[in-house]
Design an enzyme around this catalytic site. Sequence first.
Site, PDB file in Angstrom:
ATOM      1  N   HIS A   1      41.075  13.449   2.947  1.00 38.39           N
ATOM      2  CA  HIS A   1      40.921  11.964   2.630  1.00 38.39           C
ATOM      3  C   HIS A   1      40.956  11.672   1.055  1.00 38.39           C
ATOM      4  O   HIS A   1      41.505  10.567   0.837  1.00 38.39           O
ATOM      5  CB  HIS A   1      39.519  11.763   3.305  1.00 38.39           C
ATOM      6  CG  HIS A   1      38.797  10.370   2.958  1.00 38.39           C
ATOM      7  ND1 HIS A   1      38.505   9.465   4.055  1.00 38.39           N
ATOM      8  CD2 HIS A   1      38.586   9.559   1.877  1.00 38.39           C
ATOM      9  CE1 HIS A   1      38.071   8.375   3.544  1.00 38.39           C
ATOM     10  NE2 HIS A   1      37.797   8.265   2.322  1.00 38.39           N
TER      11      HIS A   1
ATOM     12  N   GLY B   1      32.662  12.716  -0.716  1.00 37.22           N
ATOM     13  CA  GLY B   1      33.731  12.933  -1.542  1.00 37.22           C
ATOM     14  C   GLY B   1      33.832  11.847  -2.395  1.00 37.22           C
ATOM     15  O   GLY B   1      33.426  10.440  -1.788  1.00 37.22           O
TER      16      GLY B   1
ATOM     17  N   CYS C   1      34.585   5.235   4.537  1.00 43.25           N
ATOM     18  CA  CYS C   1      35.166   5.203   2.949  1.00 43.25           C
ATOM     19  C   CYS C   1      34.241   4.320   2.172  1.00 43.25           C
ATOM     20  O   CYS C   1      34.062   3.434   2.722  1.00 43.25           O
ATOM     21  CB  CYS C   1      36.667   4.886   3.036  1.00 43.25           C
ATOM     22  SG  CYS C   1      37.195   4.937   1.333  1.00 43.25           S
TER      23      CYS C   1
END
Length: 176
Positions: free
Chosen positions: A140, A51, A98
């Site tokens: 997220h 993502g 991340c």
Amino acid sequence: MEDNEVTILEIVTIGNPVLNRKADKIKNIDQRVHDLAQRMIKTMHSAPGLGLAAPQVNQSIQLITVDISAGENNTDLIVLANPEILHTEGETILEEGCLSVPGINEKVTRPYHVVIKGIDLDGKEKIIEAEDLLARIFCHEIDHVNGKLFIEHLSPLKKNLIRKKLQKQQDKDIRE
Ligand code: NI
């Protein structure tokens, strides 16, 4: 834009204020949004990541790309403007990372099931139900457009340790 003309964008990392700012809502799905989406998709796939949110490529607008298949299935690719969570249910804990917080992976509690809404690239409103890992990715990325990083879900003690680790990494990068 042909795919070979799509350029990869630079991913900004923790410390850049764009990551802490609530991004602006998108009013029109215009060519600029389409072009940014194409670039974000390519950037996400090449990172690789599951993502990406526009603030991570230094664009403070509410646009996310999600692909749980990491580029394997076209049908898994989702692009949403102005995404928001309508409903959550249950709880699950999984290690998360991340692209904007390199080198850090920590267990984060997230809802097991979510219902989200957003606008697709055709300008149509979409309601999407997701569970488990996909629900986690949506949460997220939606956090990102609201100026929140995943480490903000951790305990103050954990956050402090991570801050020190990141500071050490930075000091090392400067020396080298
Ligand atoms: Ni992220």
